[in-house]
Design a protein around this motif. Sequence first.
Motif, short mmCIF file in Angstrom:
data_model
loop_
_atom_site.label_atom_id
_atom_site.label_comp_id
_atom_site.label_asym_id
_atom_site.label_seq_id
_atom_site.Cartn_x
_atom_site.Cartn_y
_atom_site.Cartn_z
N GLY A 64 -40.52 26.81 19.36
CA GLY A 64 -39.17 26.39 19.66
C GLY A 64 -39.08 24.91 20.01
O GLY A 64 -38.11 24.24 19.68
N PHE A 65 -40.13 24.41 20.69
CA PHE A 65 -40.16 22.98 20.99
C PHE A 65 -40.57 22.17 19.77
O PHE A 65 -39.97 21.13 19.47
CB PHE A 65 -41.15 22.71 22.14
N LEU A 66 -41.60 22.63 19.06
CA LEU A 66 -42.14 21.86 17.94
C LEU A 66 -41.13 21.65 16.82
O LEU A 66 -41.15 20.62 16.15
CB LEU A 66 -43.40 22.54 17.39
N GLN A 67 -40.23 22.63 16.61
CA GLN A 67 -39.33 22.53 15.46
C GLN A 67 -38.36 21.35 15.57
O GLN A 67 -37.79 20.92 14.56
CB GLN A 67 -38.54 23.82 15.30
N TYR A 68 -38.21 20.79 16.77
CA TYR A 68 -37.32 19.64 16.93
C TYR A 68 -38.07 18.31 16.84
O TYR A 68 -37.45 17.24 16.96
CB TYR A 68 -36.57 19.74 18.25
N LEU A 69 -39.39 18.38 16.63
CA LEU A 69 -40.17 17.16 16.48
C LEU A 69 -39.74 16.39 15.24
O LEU A 69 -39.56 15.16 15.28
CB LEU A 69 -41.66 17.52 16.40
N ARG A 106 -49.33 32.64 14.45
CA ARG A 106 -50.23 32.60 15.59
C ARG A 106 -49.63 31.87 16.79
O ARG A 106 -50.32 31.62 17.75
CB ARG A 106 -51.54 31.90 15.17
N MET A 107 -48.35 31.54 16.70
CA MET A 107 -47.73 30.72 17.73
C MET A 107 -46.51 31.42 18.32
O MET A 107 -45.66 31.91 17.57
CB MET A 107 -47.33 29.37 17.14
N ALA A 127 -51.97 22.72 13.82
CA ALA A 127 -51.38 22.89 12.49
C ALA A 127 -49.86 22.73 12.56
O ALA A 127 -49.25 22.09 11.69
CB ALA A 127 -51.75 24.25 11.91
N GLY A 128 -49.24 23.30 13.60
CA GLY A 128 -47.80 23.19 13.75
C GLY A 128 -47.36 21.75 13.97
O GLY A 128 -46.39 21.28 13.37
N VAL A 129 -48.09 21.03 14.81
CA VAL A 129 -47.76 19.63 15.08
C VAL A 129 -47.90 18.80 13.81
O VAL A 129 -47.04 17.98 13.47
CB VAL A 129 -48.66 19.06 16.20
N VAL A 130 -48.99 19.03 13.06
CA VAL A 130 -49.22 18.26 11.83
C VAL A 130 -48.11 18.51 10.81
O VAL A 130 -47.60 17.58 10.19
CB VAL A 130 -50.60 18.61 11.22
N THR A 169 -31.32 21.88 24.05
CA THR A 169 -31.97 22.19 25.33
C THR A 169 -31.63 23.60 25.78
O THR A 169 -32.51 24.37 26.18
CB THR A 169 -31.55 21.17 26.40
N VAL A 170 -30.35 23.95 25.70
CA VAL A 170 -29.92 25.29 26.09
C VAL A 170 -30.57 26.34 25.18
O VAL A 170 -31.04 27.38 25.64
CB VAL A 170 -28.39 25.41 26.03
N PHE A 171 -30.61 26.04 23.88
CA PHE A 171 -31.22 26.95 22.89
C PHE A 171 -32.69 27.18 23.21
O PHE A 171 -33.17 28.31 23.22
CB PHE A 171 -31.06 26.35 21.49
N VAL A 172 -33.43 26.10 23.46
CA VAL A 172 -34.87 26.21 23.72
C VAL A 172 -35.14 26.96 25.02
O VAL A 172 -36.03 27.80 25.09
CB VAL A 172 -35.52 24.81 23.75
#
Length: 328
Positions: A251-256, A244-245, A19-22, A288-291
Amino acid sequence: MSVSPLSPAPNEARNAVIAGVVCYLMWGFIPLAFQQMAAHGATPWEILAHRAVWGVPMAILLVAMARQWDKVIATLRDKRTMGWLVLSSLFIAVNWITYISAVNSGRALETSLGYYLNPLLNMAAGAWLFKERLSGPGKIAVVLAGIGVVIQAIALGHMPWVSLILATSFATYGIIRKRITADAQTGLLVECLVLSLPGLAFVIWGMTHGQSHFLNSPATTAWLLFAGPLTVVPLALFAWAARRMPLSTMGFLQYLAPTIVFVIGTLQGEPLGLIRIISFGFIWAAVTVFVIGAVRTSRRKPHAPIVSEPEPGLVEPADEGASVDRPR
């Protein structure tokens, strides 16, 4: 084997990632939809109006599915909460019109920069306004991002106003939403209703003065109707997934999304000279530092339901324990 109530079951965790990726993919490719609307003659203000108007039926559907009409009525009767929601609606409207105007005028790279900056600006605002402690990686990330913005200004020949307006309007929106108790579906519906009033007036004015493109062709009508689901569906997916995540994943997905927008802008021929590349290099280093800092924090608190939000959005996770940053 028992599963802790704070830890989602494996299937639910997998579905949350999907769901997050979509939702982030939808936010990433949303400029292409706005550009299609513009190709059919729709102006940024017309797109904004239809986005607000047709978001209402979808938001009503979400409230009906969650059976939260009592909360909606309570919110509508609370003058203080309504005041804050009207204010938050104004800031998200600023965010939306800036975003739509920028991607439809060949400035997608600047919007990408804005959403890369947003989580970092939220962190800085938390330290400044709420006296939250800024970690070592957080301080480094903010400094790197600041350098990136200065270099971007040198590359453009002026301050990256689009990026700064997107980041600050979204951060301000998040700060306002932190001050009120309206849950995800309720807040989304009320904000859609607030924005739909001027939106509907604009649509009617355009149709009566020959300025509307809504009924020009079936394709134009379909694209502008699509603006509603395109707004609400990714927000609903985000709200469900965010509960649920863990932060290390979100943190990674939000930069997609901003990465996709960056690629779109580049492929569409927006100028990307050496100085601008260096600017984004500092932004990516800050990210990168933030994540990395976020991942370390989540490992120290493996069950904490802390997440970071996206785009250009109206909704916050229903989990009141979650801390969120919302997207476009």
